[in-house]
Motif scaffolding. Structure first.
Motif, mmCIF file in Angstrom:
data_model
loop_
_atom_site.group_PDB
_atom_site.id
_atom_site.type_symbol
_atom_site.label_atom_id
_atom_site.label_comp_id
_atom_site.label_asym_id
_atom_site.label_seq_id
_atom_site.Cartn_x
_atom_site.Cartn_y
_atom_site.Cartn_z
ATOM 1 N N GLY A 25 1.193 -1.730 -0.094
ATOM 2 C CA GLY A 25 0.204 0.057 0.128
ATOM 3 C C GLY A 25 0.695 1.366 -0.106
ATOM 4 O O GLY A 25 1.727 1.289 0.570
ATOM 5 N N VAL A 26 0.548 2.076 -0.938
ATOM 6 C CA VAL A 26 1.327 3.210 -0.760
ATOM 7 C C VAL A 26 0.778 4.674 -0.655
ATOM 8 O O VAL A 26 -0.506 4.568 -1.174
ATOM 9 C CB VAL A 26 1.844 3.587 -2.267
ATOM 10 N N ASP A 27 1.344 5.418 0.092
ATOM 11 C CA ASP A 27 0.378 6.985 0.200
ATOM 12 C C ASP A 27 1.233 7.931 0.126
ATOM 13 O O ASP A 27 2.619 7.668 0.958
ATOM 14 C CB ASP A 27 -0.278 6.973 1.504
ATOM 15 N N GLU A 28 1.627 9.249 0.118
ATOM 16 C CA GLU A 28 1.700 10.249 0.589
ATOM 17 C C GLU A 28 1.581 11.697 1.370
ATOM 18 O O GLU A 28 0.277 11.423 1.655
ATOM 19 C CB GLU A 28 2.004 11.227 -0.851
ATOM 20 N N VAL A 29 2.713 12.106 1.690
ATOM 21 C CA VAL A 29 2.121 13.566 2.243
ATOM 22 C C VAL A 29 2.571 14.379 2.256
ATOM 23 O O VAL A 29 4.120 14.611 2.240
ATOM 24 C CB VAL A 29 2.514 12.493 4.398
ATOM 25 N N GLY A 30 2.528 16.036 2.189
ATOM 26 C CA GLY A 30 3.326 16.816 2.059
ATOM 27 C C GLY A 30 3.127 17.445 0.624
ATOM 28 O O GLY A 30 4.123 18.565 0.288
ATOM 29 N N ARG A 31 2.664 16.798 -0.241
ATOM 30 C CA ARG A 31 2.160 17.563 -1.692
ATOM 31 C C ARG A 31 1.152 18.495 -1.701
ATOM 32 O O ARG A 31 2.569 19.728 -2.365
ATOM 33 C CB ARG A 31 0.232 16.956 -1.984
ATOM 34 N N GLY A 32 0.586 18.923 -0.655
ATOM 35 C CA GLY A 32 0.343 20.745 -0.621
ATOM 36 C C GLY A 32 0.848 21.660 0.077
ATOM 37 O O GLY A 32 0.223 22.891 0.209
ATOM 38 N N ALA A 33 2.061 21.013 1.315
ATOM 39 C CA ALA A 33 2.593 21.961 2.025
ATOM 40 C C ALA A 33 3.908 22.768 0.775
ATOM 41 O O ALA A 33 4.391 23.365 -0.630
ATOM 42 C CB ALA A 33 4.691 21.214 2.520
ATOM 43 N N TRP A 34 4.353 24.089 1.541
ATOM 44 C CA TRP A 34 5.164 25.491 0.546
ATOM 45 C C TRP A 34 6.932 24.592 1.050
ATOM 46 O O TRP A 34 7.210 25.186 0.108
ATOM 47 C CB TRP A 34 4.657 26.448 0.879
ATOM 48 N N ALA A 35 6.341 23.419 2.528
ATOM 49 C CA ALA A 35 8.054 24.129 2.708
ATOM 50 C C ALA A 35 7.691 22.159 3.096
ATOM 51 O O ALA A 35 7.673 21.368 3.334
ATOM 52 C CB ALA A 35 8.618 24.205 3.704
ATOM 53 N N GLY A 36 9.468 21.577 2.450
ATOM 54 C CA GLY A 36 9.751 20.529 2.798
ATOM 55 C C GLY A 36 9.899 19.056 2.233
ATOM 56 O O GLY A 36 9.311 19.304 0.717
ATOM 57 N N PRO A 37 10.071 18.001 2.025
ATOM 58 C CA PRO A 37 10.259 17.098 1.048
ATOM 59 C C PRO A 37 8.657 16.725 1.164
ATOM 60 O O PRO A 37 7.935 17.582 1.658
ATOM 61 C CB PRO A 37 10.610 16.367 1.456
ATOM 62 N N VAL A 38 8.376 15.991 -0.155
ATOM 63 C CA VAL A 38 7.269 15.622 -0.404
ATOM 64 C C VAL A 38 7.383 13.673 0.434
ATOM 65 O O VAL A 38 8.489 13.290 -0.739
ATOM 66 C CB VAL A 38 6.348 15.491 -1.749
#
Length: 233
Positions: A25-38
């Motif tokens: 299972g794969v999910d992401e976090v940080g797509r909509g952030a202005w700073a930091g990695p995805v």
């Protein structure tokens, strides 16, 4: 608010239709952030009963999410994280950066998955991976829900660590996403080395607009427009 717990329905379907036994299972976090990695997490769980209360990380309180992440690290068969840096996001665009982070996660797993369940409707992985996309998979699918929690908690920790040297930006609280504290610090101090410089928020900062990066068009296609949320002061 009550919610239906995730199940192994998708995993069982993939096993029946493709013969795959190792499914991530794969999910992401940080797509909509202005700073930091995805950040992307790939988690292999098998068909065992998950820890109680598992669901999409966004539906959990901070306390429960943190507790559950500890349980999940001991419970999952295996998991791995992949990251794409702000520089890679600026250079490649978000879709390609997501793929880069996901491949890094998948290739770090001790066993290569035979199939992947990807949260959302868009397959940003593509060949050679065998992918099934599931809208709201982080709520309905055990492996994706596990990946959601692991990715969120561990990226939040990363952002808190990055924020030690940039206390005014509140990264420990906002994880690099837009917030009043984050916006005020950007206006006064400008972007840190951890900010994505191709995003539209810089258009609202005349004193820092000269730092904005513009990606070149590739193969005749227009670049993605990232960071659609502006300042709205």
């Amino acid at each position: 608010m009550p919610y239906e717990p995730p199940t192994h329905t998708v995993e069982r379907s993939l096993r029946a239709t493709t013969g795959a036994k190792v499914i991530a299972g794969v999910d992401e976090v940080g797509r909509g952030a202005w700073a930091g990695p995805v950040t992307v997490c790939a988690a292999i769980t098998g068909l065992r009963r998950p820890p109680a209360g598992l669901t999409d990380s966004k539906l959990l309180t901070l306390k429960r999410r943190t507790e559950l992440e500890v349980e999940l690290r001991a419970w999952v068969t295996s998991y791995a994280l992949g990251h794409a840096s702000p520089e890679e996001i600026d250079t490649l665009g978000m879709t390609a950066a997501l793929r880069l982070a996901a491949v890094r996660a998948l290739e770090t797993l001790p066993v290569r998955p035979e199939a992947v369940i990807l949260d959302g409707k868009h397959d940003y992985l593509g060949t050679p991976w065998r992918v099934r996309t599931v809208i709201k998979g982080d709520q309905s699918c055990v492996a994706v829900a596990a990946a959601s929690v692991l990715a969120k908690v561990q990226r939040d920790k990363m952002m808190a660590e990055l924020g030690v040297d940039h206390a005014d930006f509140g990264f420990a609280d906002n994880a690099g996403y837009p917030s009043p504290v984050h916006k005020a610090a950007l206006a006064e101090r400008g972007p840190t080395p951890h900010h994505r410089l191709s995003w539209a928020y810089l258009d609202a900062l005349p004193q820092w607009r000269h730092l904005k990066k513009v990606r070149s068009w590739v193969d005749g296609s227009a670049p993605e427009i990232e960071g659609q949320l502006g300042f709205d002061f």
